[in-house]
Design a protein around this motif. Structure first.
Motif, PDB file in Angstrom:
ATOM      1  N   LYS A 268       9.684  -4.164  30.159  1.00 15.80           N
ATOM      2  CA  LYS A 268       8.818  -3.747  31.263  1.00 15.80           C
ATOM      3  C   LYS A 268       7.357  -4.058  30.966  1.00 15.80           C
ATOM      4  N   GLU A 269       7.014  -4.190  29.687  1.00 14.93           N
ATOM      5  CA  GLU A 269       5.634  -4.426  29.281  1.00 14.93           C
ATOM      6  C   GLU A 269       5.300  -5.891  29.036  1.00 14.93           C
ATOM      7  N   GLU A 270       6.299  -6.770  29.118  1.00 10.33           N
ATOM      8  CA  GLU A 270       6.017  -8.173  28.824  1.00 10.33           C
ATOM      9  C   GLU A 270       5.280  -8.830  29.978  1.00 10.33           C
ATOM     10  N   THR A 271       4.581  -9.917  29.670  1.00 13.98           N
ATOM     11  CA  THR A 271       3.865 -10.685  30.677  1.00 13.98           C
ATOM     12  C   THR A 271       4.427 -12.095  30.706  1.00 13.98           C
ATOM     13  N   ALA A 272       4.074 -12.857  31.700  1.00 14.47           N
ATOM     14  CA  ALA A 272       4.623 -14.208  31.860  1.00 14.47           C
ATOM     15  C   ALA A 272       4.331 -15.088  30.648  1.00 14.47           C
ATOM     16  N   ASP A 273       3.180 -14.916  30.049  1.00 18.61           N
ATOM     17  CA  ASP A 273       2.820 -15.757  28.899  1.00 18.61           C
ATOM     18  C   ASP A 273       3.149 -15.099  27.552  1.00 18.61           C
TER      19      ASP A 273
ATOM     20  N   GLU B  85      17.570   1.259  25.347  1.00 22.93           N
ATOM     21  CA  GLU B  85      16.410   1.749  26.083  1.00 22.93           C
ATOM     22  C   GLU B  85      15.103   1.183  25.527  1.00 22.93           C
ATOM     23  N   ILE B  86      15.016   1.025  24.228  1.00 25.67           N
ATOM     24  CA  ILE B  86      13.817   0.423  23.626  1.00 25.67           C
ATOM     25  C   ILE B  86      13.651  -1.006  24.126  1.00 25.67           C
ATOM     26  N   VAL B  87      14.724  -1.769  24.134  1.00 26.87           N
ATOM     27  CA  VAL B  87      14.665  -3.150  24.620  1.00 26.87           C
ATOM     28  C   VAL B  87      14.231  -3.177  26.078  1.00 26.87           C
TER      29      VAL B  87
END
Length: 115
Positions: free
Chosen positions: A45-50, A38-40
């Protein structure tokens, strides 16, 4: 689980982001593995393209001594590449001798849950 570090590194293949967490207790069971999964998923969900996350490192609370007296903190490392997850469990020589089968099963089960 407490987030310890969140860093992005630039290298010849691009950039990679690693997040470190602490601290796992000695007992690894299905509930703990579900928590790591669940942490992963939450981090993704919070990552961005860069700023793509490629690695997670989860440290254990306890340290073990190895045969030559050095203190070793075990860890579980997760790496994502091309939407496939690989898991590695780092352990002391004592952990290798006493818990290898258990930790190998943890590795396999966590990879199954993530993939």
């Amino acid at each position: 689980m407490k987030k310890l570090f969140d860093e992005t590194f630039t290298h010849e293949d691009g950039a990679s982001r690693t997040i470190w967490y602490g601290y796992l207790q000695d007992e690894l069971n299905e509930i703990v593995l579900d928590e790591l999964t669940e942490i992963v998923k939450s981090d993704l969900k919070e990552e961005t393209a860069d700023n793509t996350i490629t690695s997670w490192i989860f440290y254990f609370e306890a340290k073990n001594e190895d045969a030559i007296g050095d203190s070793v903190r075990q860890s579980i490392m997760i790496r994502e590449k091309e939407q496939a997850y690989s898991v590695n469990v780092n352990m002391s020589d004592f952990g290798f001798v006493t818990k290898f089968d258990e930790l190998s099963k943890v590795k396999e089960l966590l990879e199954f849950k993530l993939n």
